[in-house]
Structures are given as C-alpha cells and as structure tokens.
Design a protein around this motif. Sequence first.
Motif, mmCIF file in Angstrom:
data_model
loop_
_atom_site.group_PDB
_atom_site.id
_atom_site.type_symbol
_atom_site.label_atom_id
_atom_site.label_comp_id
_atom_site.label_asym_id
_atom_site.label_seq_id
_atom_site.Cartn_x
_atom_site.Cartn_y
_atom_site.Cartn_z
ATOM 1 N N GLN A 244 34.737 -6.746 -5.499
ATOM 2 C CA GLN A 244 33.712 -5.764 -5.858
ATOM 3 C C GLN A 244 34.274 -4.601 -6.667
ATOM 4 O OE1 GLN A 244 30.232 -6.466 -2.699
ATOM 5 N NE2 GLN A 244 31.563 -4.785 -2.124
ATOM 6 N N LYS A 245 35.484 -4.758 -7.188
ATOM 7 C CA LYS A 245 36.089 -3.703 -7.984
ATOM 8 C C LYS A 245 35.556 -3.741 -9.413
ATOM 9 C CE LYS A 245 40.428 -3.607 -5.362
ATOM 10 N NZ LYS A 245 41.900 -3.811 -5.441
ATOM 11 N N ILE A 246 35.842 -2.677 -10.129
ATOM 12 C CA ILE A 246 35.330 -2.580 -11.498
ATOM 13 C C ILE A 246 36.008 -3.572 -12.440
ATOM 14 C CG2 ILE A 246 34.626 -0.185 -11.249
ATOM 15 C CD1 ILE A 246 37.153 0.616 -12.772
ATOM 16 N N ASP A 247 37.131 -4.165 -12.013
ATOM 17 C CA ASP A 247 37.801 -5.123 -12.881
ATOM 18 C C ASP A 247 37.507 -6.564 -12.480
ATOM 19 O OD1 ASP A 247 39.206 -5.256 -10.520
ATOM 20 O OD2 ASP A 247 41.195 -4.999 -11.426
ATOM 21 N N GLN A 248 36.402 -6.766 -11.748
ATOM 22 C CA GLN A 248 36.026 -8.102 -11.304
ATOM 23 C C GLN A 248 34.703 -8.540 -11.935
ATOM 24 O OE1 GLN A 248 37.985 -10.194 -9.168
ATOM 25 N NE2 GLN A 248 39.367 -8.602 -9.934
ATOM 26 N N PRO A 249 34.456 -9.848 -12.008
ATOM 27 C CA PRO A 249 33.163 -10.320 -12.533
ATOM 28 C C PRO A 249 32.072 -10.105 -11.497
ATOM 29 C CG PRO A 249 34.475 -12.186 -11.791
ATOM 30 C CD PRO A 249 35.350 -10.963 -11.642
ATOM 31 N N ILE A 250 31.061 -9.366 -11.853
ATOM 32 C CA ILE A 250 29.926 -9.104 -10.958
ATOM 33 C C ILE A 250 28.649 -9.459 -11.705
ATOM 34 C CG2 ILE A 250 28.621 -7.329 -9.728
ATOM 35 C CD1 ILE A 250 31.258 -5.884 -9.176
ATOM 36 N N SER A 251 27.962 -10.465 -11.207
ATOM 37 C CA SER A 251 26.697 -10.901 -11.791
ATOM 38 C C SER A 251 25.679 -10.974 -10.664
ATOM 39 C CB SER A 251 26.858 -12.273 -12.465
ATOM 40 O OG SER A 251 25.642 -12.679 -13.058
ATOM 41 N N ILE A 252 24.645 -10.159 -10.757
ATOM 42 C CA ILE A 252 23.734 -9.910 -9.643
ATOM 43 C C ILE A 252 22.380 -10.558 -9.909
ATOM 44 C CG2 ILE A 252 22.617 -8.104 -8.276
ATOM 45 C CD1 ILE A 252 24.877 -6.187 -9.362
ATOM 46 N N TYR A 253 21.890 -11.266 -8.911
ATOM 47 C CA TYR A 253 20.564 -11.892 -8.966
ATOM 48 C C TYR A 253 19.632 -11.039 -8.115
ATOM 49 C CZ TYR A 253 17.125 -15.775 -8.778
ATOM 50 O OH TYR A 253 15.998 -16.566 -8.902
ATOM 51 N N GLU A 254 18.726 -10.307 -8.782
ATOM 52 C CA GLU A 254 17.821 -9.418 -8.055
ATOM 53 C C GLU A 254 16.598 -10.212 -7.583
ATOM 54 O OE1 GLU A 254 15.380 -5.200 -8.481
ATOM 55 O OE2 GLU A 254 15.679 -6.472 -10.237
ATOM 56 N N VAL A 255 16.241 -10.016 -6.310
ATOM 57 C CA VAL A 255 15.216 -10.843 -5.688
ATOM 58 C C VAL A 255 14.243 -9.995 -4.884
ATOM 59 C CG1 VAL A 255 14.815 -12.659 -3.955
ATOM 60 C CG2 VAL A 255 16.744 -12.851 -5.549
ATOM 61 N N HIS A 256 12.960 -10.331 -5.026
ATOM 62 C CA HIS A 256 11.910 -9.827 -4.138
ATOM 63 C C HIS A 256 11.585 -10.977 -3.198
ATOM 64 C CE1 HIS A 256 7.507 -9.158 -3.250
ATOM 65 N NE2 HIS A 256 7.996 -7.962 -2.953
ATOM 66 N N LEU A 257 11.995 -10.837 -1.937
ATOM 67 C CA LEU A 257 11.930 -11.968 -1.013
ATOM 68 C C LEU A 257 10.524 -12.530 -0.859
ATOM 69 C CD1 LEU A 257 14.317 -10.869 1.894
ATOM 70 C CD2 LEU A 257 14.723 -12.645 0.191
ATOM 71 N N GLU A 258 9.522 -11.662 -0.905
ATOM 72 C CA GLU A 258 8.165 -12.105 -0.618
ATOM 73 C C GLU A 258 7.626 -13.056 -1.678
ATOM 74 O OE1 GLU A 258 4.298 -10.079 1.526
ATOM 75 O OE2 GLU A 258 5.726 -8.806 0.454
ATOM 76 N N SER A 259 8.165 -12.969 -2.893
ATOM 77 C CA SER A 259 7.583 -13.769 -3.975
ATOM 78 C C SER A 259 8.588 -14.675 -4.671
ATOM 79 C CB SER A 259 6.929 -12.845 -5.012
ATOM 80 O OG SER A 259 7.878 -11.948 -5.574
ATOM 81 N N TRP A 260 9.809 -14.775 -4.148
ATOM 82 C CA TRP A 260 10.781 -15.660 -4.808
ATOM 83 C C TRP A 260 10.288 -17.103 -4.774
ATOM 84 C CZ3 TRP A 260 14.343 -19.483 -2.861
ATOM 85 C CH2 TRP A 260 15.234 -19.955 -3.827
ATOM 86 N N ARG A 261 9.964 -17.554 -3.593
ATOM 87 C CA ARG A 261 9.400 -18.901 -3.449
ATOM 88 C C ARG A 261 8.478 -18.896 -2.241
ATOM 89 N NH1 ARG A 261 13.790 -23.245 -3.513
ATOM 90 N NH2 ARG A 261 13.532 -23.090 -5.786
ATOM 91 N N ARG A 262 7.317 -19.496 -2.383
ATOM 92 C CA ARG A 262 6.345 -19.558 -1.283
ATOM 93 C C ARG A 262 6.102 -21.003 -0.875
ATOM 94 N NH1 ARG A 262 2.568 -14.829 -0.393
ATOM 95 N NH2 ARG A 262 3.565 -13.066 -1.429
ATOM 96 N N VAL A 263 5.361 -21.165 0.211
ATOM 97 C CA VAL A 263 5.067 -22.494 0.751
ATOM 98 C C VAL A 263 3.567 -22.729 0.611
ATOM 99 C CG1 VAL A 263 5.303 -24.035 2.731
ATOM 100 C CG2 VAL A 263 6.947 -22.158 2.402
ATOM 101 N N PRO A 264 3.130 -23.333 -0.487
ATOM 102 C CA PRO A 264 1.684 -23.490 -0.717
ATOM 103 C C PRO A 264 1.006 -24.349 0.343
ATOM 104 C CG PRO A 264 2.978 -24.698 -2.349
ATOM 105 C CD PRO A 264 3.927 -23.838 -1.614
ATOM 106 N N GLU A 265 1.760 -25.286 0.944
ATOM 107 C CA GLU A 265 1.161 -26.166 1.948
ATOM 108 C C GLU A 265 0.834 -25.428 3.240
ATOM 109 O OE1 GLU A 265 3.938 -28.058 -0.826
ATOM 110 O OE2 GLU A 265 4.265 -26.575 0.755
ATOM 111 N N GLU A 266 1.381 -24.208 3.393
ATOM 112 C CA GLU A 266 1.161 -23.436 4.612
ATOM 113 C C GLU A 266 0.557 -22.075 4.278
ATOM 114 O OE1 GLU A 266 4.639 -23.366 7.109
ATOM 115 O OE2 GLU A 266 5.200 -25.407 6.519
#
Length: 738
Positions: A244-266
């Motif tokens: 997590q240092k400034i000299d490391q590769p950091i690539s962040i996936y920002e997620v809204h949990l409620e709408s990332w993926r839903r279960v239409p069958e339920e």
Amino acid sequence: MNMTAELVDPAEAAALIAGQHGDPFAVLGLHRLDDRLVLRALRPEADGVEVLEVRTGRKLCALEPVAKGLFAGVIPRRKNRFAYKLRLSRGGDVWEEYDAYGFGPRLGDLDEYLLGEGTHRQLWRALGAHVGSHEGVEGTHFAVWAPNAARVSVVGDFNGWDGRRNVMRRRGATGIHEIFLPGITDGVTYKYEILDGDHALLPLKADPVGFGAEHPPKTASIVRDLSGYDWADAGWMQSRGAQQKIDQPISIYEVHLESWRRVPEEGNRSLSYLEHAQQLVGYARDMGFTHIELTPVSEYPFGGSWGYQPVGLFAPTSRFGAPNDFRAFVEACHAAGLGLIIDWVPGHFPSDEHGLARFDGPALYEHADPKEGYHPDWNTLVYNYGRSEVQNFLIANAQFWFEEYHIDGLRVDAVASMLYRDYSRKDGEWIPNQHGGRENLEAIAFMQRMNETVYGADDTIMTAAEESTAFPGVSAPTDTGGLGFGFKWNMGWMNDTLRYMSEDPINRKYHHDKMTFGLHYAFSENFILPLSHDEVVHGKGSLLGRMPGDDWQRFANLRAYFGFMWGHPGKKLLFMGGEFAQAQEWNNETSLDWHLLDQAPHRGMQALIRDLNHFYAKTPALYQRDSDPEGFRWVDGGNQADSILSWLRFGDEGTRPVLVVANFTPVPREGFRIGVPQSGHWDERLNSDAAIYGGSDMGNPGGRHSHEIAAHGFSHSIEISVPPLATVFFELAENRHA
C-alpha cells in the motif's frame, strides 16, 4: 397509611413513576436507611415483587407497593449489600430477573477522564452496547454521551419501550450515562429515550456508537457482540504495508454493494456480504485489481444517498447481513490478496430524528448556528470539529474500522466541504475563522489528528482524501503542515480529461492542454486518478456514453482513454461497470448490465481492463515513481495538430522504461517516428486497438528496434504504426534504464 411509604420520599416516588427522576440509582436498588437495608424497585409491569438471595436461592422478603409500579421493603437481618434477584408476578405469570439497579458502574475512572477530555482512542470500547459479564452476571452494558439530558433510558421490547424502567446512571460532569442490563444478549433491539434539559421528551434515538442497526426503514439499534471473531488473515495483515506504499501498483475497483449484482429470480434482491465474498472478490481478483473500495457501509437510512448520509457510523449496514458477515467479506478480500477500502463520511450527517441531530436537546454533534452547522448542498448537518468530544467520536470511529474490521484503507468523502467555511455558501451565509479567513481551522486540525492517530496506531494502513480544490499538502506529513493523508484523489485530472474526451476528435487539438495540464502538478501530491461513481450519475451518463462518434469510435475512444489513464502517473480507481463499458448511466436501484458481456465490444473492454491491470502490476516503471517527477518525461506533449501524446515512464534503477503513445483521433499513422532515450529493441506490450479488445488490430507486432536517428530531443528513435483512437505501450527489451 402503608408503612412502606416511609421508605420512599413521596417527591422522589412521584418523579420515578412519572419518568422524570434524573438519578434513579440514588433511590432504586439496595440502600441503607438509618440502620436498615432497604430495597426499592420500579416494576410497573408487575403486581408483586419478592427478593431472592442469589447465593442460596431462598426468598428473603416480599416488597410492598408504595405507589403504582413502585415497590419497597426492608431486607430482614441484613446490614450489607448482597447479590439478589427479583421474583416478579402478574396474574398467574411468575418470572425471575436480576435487578439492573443492583449493579455498580462498569466504566472506570480512566474511561471517564479520557471521555471527558476527548482523547479516548478506543471510545467504542467504553460507549455503545457491550455483551459480557459484569459482577458475575451475563448481560449487556450500555453507555452513551448525552451531557445536556435530564434523563436517559434504554428502551426496547425487553422493557415494553417504557423509559421509566431502565434509566441510566449519569457519570459526573462528562455527560456519560451508563447501565448494565442483565439478560440482554446479542440481537436485541434498543434505542435511547432522552429527556432534554427542560425535561421534554425527545424522539427516540439510535445509539451513536451502536454496532448493529435494523434494516431500513426501521431505525432501532441492535446489540451486537463483536468479541471472539477468529480472524484468519494474519498473513495479509503482516504483509499489507508493503502493498500500500506510494511506490506500489494500486488499482482500485469502486463498488456500490447494493447494485453491483442482483438476483432477479428472488425479487431482484442484492447480494449478501457472504455472496459478495464469493462473487465480487473472485471477480475483482480475476480482473487484476489490487483493492476494492466500497461506497459507505456505515448504516444509512436512505438508500438513494448510496451511504453518503450515514446515521450509524459504527454499524455495517444490515442490508447485506450481520457484522460478522461483513468481517467474513473482509477476510475473503484478504485471502484473495485484495485490500479493502471503505468510504468514510465525517463531513456531515443527516437530520433524521433518530440520529445525531440535536441528540440530547440542543446542538451536540453539530454547530448550533446554521451558518456553521447546516450543509446547503445536501440538506445535512455539519459536525462541530472544534468540540473535543466530537473529534474524539469521529477519530475513534476511523480507528474502529481498522481494529474491529481489519479494513485496509479509508477514503474520506467531501474533504473540500470540510476545509472551507464558505463551501457552497453565499456572502453572509458563513462565519470566518478567528483570523478572518475562510479555512476551517478546526476541521483541518481534526483531519491532521485523525491521520496521526490511525497511522500512528498502524502505518500499514492507507487513507485517501476526496479533495477537489488546490488546498496544499493534502498528502504531506502533518509535521510539515500537511493534512497527513496517504493519497489524494486527482479531481482536476478527472475533470479535464473527461472534458477532452467528450470533444469530437476534430476539435481536440483546441483542447490539448486538458490532457497535459495535469502533469504540471502531478507530483505535488500522492495522487489517485479517479473515475468514480460521481462521473456516471446525475445526468452525466456512462463513461461510454460520453465518448463521441459512432459505436466503434465510442468504444475505441474509451479504450484509448483507459490506456492513457493506466500509463499516466498516479494510482488508478474505476467505478464498477466502467470495466465493461456499461452503456447506461448508473442506477443504484438495479444491477449492472452484466448481459452486455454477451456482446463482443463489451467483452473486449473488460479484457482490456484486465490486461491493463496485470500489465501495470508487473511493470515497475508504471508505478514505482508515481509521485516522483524523475519517473516521467514527455517525449512529445505538444503535438496538438495530430492529437498524439507520447511520454516515458521510469521505475527505480535497474527497471526497464516504458514508452506510451496515445492517439486521440481516428486517423491511423504509419511510419510515425518517436524518440527514445536509448538504443535497443522496444517491445509492444499492450495495444488498446488489438482485435481481442474490439480494435482494428493495427499495431507493431514483434516490437520495433531503435535507430540512431534523432527525434524529440533523443539521439535514437523508433518508427511505429500508431493505430486510430488508441494507446500503445512499449517496453525496452533489454535490462537498461534511461
């Protein structure tokens, strides 16, 4: 007259029965009266009360009614306090309970001192609802800060929501109220019933330090036992600092949990924490991201706020499961080698009546004057950062998430709104600081102290500021006057480059500076390049929708832009859906459009992001010197006519340099000469125009060897094919550096 009436002062009896007594511990329970040991109990739910000795289990006496619901009696042949239970009866029902007023305080003098001083770094271990044993009896200890209250009670189903029955003990001048309730266990719902300083009844309040909360729209707190979780992520916790240092590769996936993926069958429900632990974590790992960042998980009443108007700062939202389910999600991230960042909102809070607003009558957590305490943009309230107890509450909350949930980073929301007293305010609507300026000195001091505290406790964590102005030193150390954040979101880069990309390519030459201006200040902070949720809402459309041209050109533009971003100095952040070119604007009430992956252009975009992440992570030149001007050099940043940008990235000594060439017009360029810093073979490592991504497949297979032909200030150059609307990466094949 009933002789037991002598055992209770009539005025005190009337106050107890009316729920107006501010110190029931002085009356109820065991007390010496002259040479007698008297027991008094307020139990309006019972017709009869008997006293049992815990040690022997035998009945000592029956208490007599003094007034409706109030019982009293002399304990025969006893002079000293002892452990007792009450046997209660109503009609034919009989039950036994410990008496809450038979227990002493749990908070110690040190807790009280630190809470009063506003320096209790583990405030959540003193306040809130804690399941455990007290004086040998199992139950839950409750403690809350309400200095202006005449009386505070714990209420719930366990006492019929009757505020008279479990009035708390006030602890001196600190404003802390506490009580131990025997028999209360994990899962019990509760609130605080408060009388303000004028003895007026306030709306029921959720616990500010509650560890659990009911699923909205319900608003009660839930007793949650946070002890005893058997963490299995020791290896990650020991190694994360290096990642997590400034000299490391950091690539962040920002997620809204409620709408990332839903279960239409339920019923189109959202996934749980445990389901996200399987599906989201596996997906982010496969995509090559190093971190997941969640929009706020602190409990929030209004789903449309996406969590940015939290009420329960110490409670992971119950929308997706219980606290230990969230811990399991964190643990799954770590098992997959992913860090977890959560968005944290210390800038404002909603005015919902069950929350912090006028918690004990007057303004407590917020400023009393709306010129300081009201946020016009969001119709919310602003914390009073100048009050030591409020600072303590917020800083301890930050520490809480690191200690109790093993999160790896905090991204602090809306820092600019905290830094300036006139933020979104017109003349006359704000109050200058003590020097007459616009800076919020108290908020600045708060952020500095917060960063000092969390980094001081564990320097392997990270904090990031969403700060949209040119405030200096956001990621500089506090001992040099900086705010002390680990990273800062580069909002200027995001705004400028997206404006450029929305232009028709024929006009881009007139806006060339929008792509180059960021390099004038790129090394002034430790930057994260954010393409966040804010860029795909409120009518802005999706990232793909902002690209000009026909369908092929829109996809090509976005691929070229992503390549530009991954080649640019700064860590990376991409909001969910962007990785496969979500076509519609983000809607928090529905799932991402995963069905788009049935179409080749969207699959190609996803493949590009996956490859960019993996290439980035194994190419030191693209990350080691993100915050060092020595890590970047323009080859040609001024080719406005062709809208082509080319630059070099350098890592530490011994690493191979990378050449990045980005063409933002649909015009292909054959035989295009690019200067390079040294001779050798330059491999084409990634090309956003490759066929596997949906491009035209124009490129430089096998790479290009340099020639001793001067170009762009270098003695050597390579001749390349520049594909249309594309970004191409070359890496020196030999182990040399410039």
